[in-house]
Design an enzyme around this catalytic site. Structure first.
Site, short mmCIF file in Angstrom:
data_model
loop_
_atom_site.label_atom_id
_atom_site.label_comp_id
_atom_site.label_asym_id
_atom_site.label_seq_id
_atom_site.Cartn_x
_atom_site.Cartn_y
_atom_site.Cartn_z
N CYS A 1 1.00 -1.51 0.34
CA CYS A 1 -0.37 0.20 -0.19
C CYS A 1 0.94 1.22 0.29
O CYS A 1 1.88 1.25 0.21
CB CYS A 1 -1.08 0.08 1.32
N PRO A 2 0.15 2.37 -0.83
CA PRO A 2 -0.82 2.19 -2.18
C PRO A 2 -0.09 1.94 -2.87
O PRO A 2 -0.91 2.10 -3.82
CB PRO A 2 -0.64 4.14 -1.81
#
Lengths: 206, 76
Positions: free
Chosen positions: B14-15
């Protein structure tokens, strides 16, 4: 109201009056409806905030900047407009590494003691005299976490807006030529920040 | 439906999966399908939220051995 209405209907002598009373009441009510409609419109307008968020980046710690840029790139990927405002210690994160400028004594000291750009940021915890960030970066690479520099590049690509507090620049003695190249990087003050924050959906202090 | 393009976000955390998905989908035309492979723990939740927010259609997520495969149809 109901009582008056009934009374009027029951009493034949009141026959000519109803239209007058009803008309007055009707006018009053339709005026009220118009008033409420106008108010509802203005409320709906103020509720329709723009799809944008604002992050106030105060710190220059690597961990905090990672959090800020994770949110910035994530939000930009979701189609939200993002503004990052760098202020105080945060401004040091946007410096370039080797720029020589003529400065006053204090500005030279700040320049010397504060981190020079994204690659030299400390961790807010477990810094261990600079060992912490090195280990963190190595671990991030191993785990597939984007580095701060990668996220800065993604932000650039996704159109994340970066503004820098002019007062902090002045106070810490940083000059625009010391800062990184970034599209539309602007120097601004509190009014710009507040205006943008107030019309957006979310503001975070990092 | 066959995917027009695919994106391998395996091993990325993430992201990056959603950021790279957003970037990859820019190259597609409306109605075309992007296949995304990822093994980030947040992927299911995040890709669902991302599609909900952006309006692109999540056709489905299939669990393969050791990773997930999502198909996303680009909205108009």
């Amino acid at each position: 109201m109901g009582v008056t209405e009934e009374a009027l209907l029951d009493d034949p002598s009141a026959e000519p009056q109803p239209s007058g009373v009803f008309e007055t009441e009707l006018r009053r009510l339709s005026q009220r409806v118009a008033e409420l409609e106008a108010r509802q419109h203005s409320l709906a307008r103020s509720a329709a905030q723009e799809d944008k968020i604002t992050l106030l980046v105060f710190s220059n710690s690597l961990d905090r900047l990672l959090a800020a840029f994770t949110m910035a790139t994530g939000a930009a990927a979701m189609g939200t407009r993002v503004s990052l405002f760098f202020t105080f210690w945060g401004t040091a994160a946007l410096r370039r590494e080797n720029v020589q400028t003529k400065k006053s004594l204090f500005a030279r000291l700040f320049g010397w003691m504060l981190p020079k750009g994204s690659r030299n940021l400390p961790l807010s915890q477990l810094n261990m005299g600079g060992m912490g960030p090195l280990m963190m970066r190595r671990l991030m690479k191993q785990k597939g976490v984007a580095s701060l520099e990668e996220m800065l590049a993604l932000s650039r690509e996704l159109g994340v807006n970066i503004s820098v507090c002019s007062m902090s620049m002045d106070l810490l003695g940083f000059q625009p030529q010391e800062m990184i190249e970034y599209p539309n990087l602007t120097y601004c003050g509190v009014a710009t920040f507040l205006e943008r924050a107030a019309t957006g959906k979310m503001t975070l202090f990092v | 439906m066959n995917a027009t393009a695919s994106l391998d976000a395996r091993g990325k955390s993430c992201p990056l999966p959603i950021v790279l998905t957003a970037k990859a989908l820019r190259e597609l035309n409306a109605g075309e399908v992007l296949l995304v492979r990822a093994n980030d723990l947040a992927f299911v939740s995040d890709i669902e939220a991302w599609c909900k927010k952006t309006g692109h259609e999540l056709l489905g997520i299939v669990s393969e051995s050791g990773f997930l495969e999502a198909r996303i149809r680009k909205a108009a």
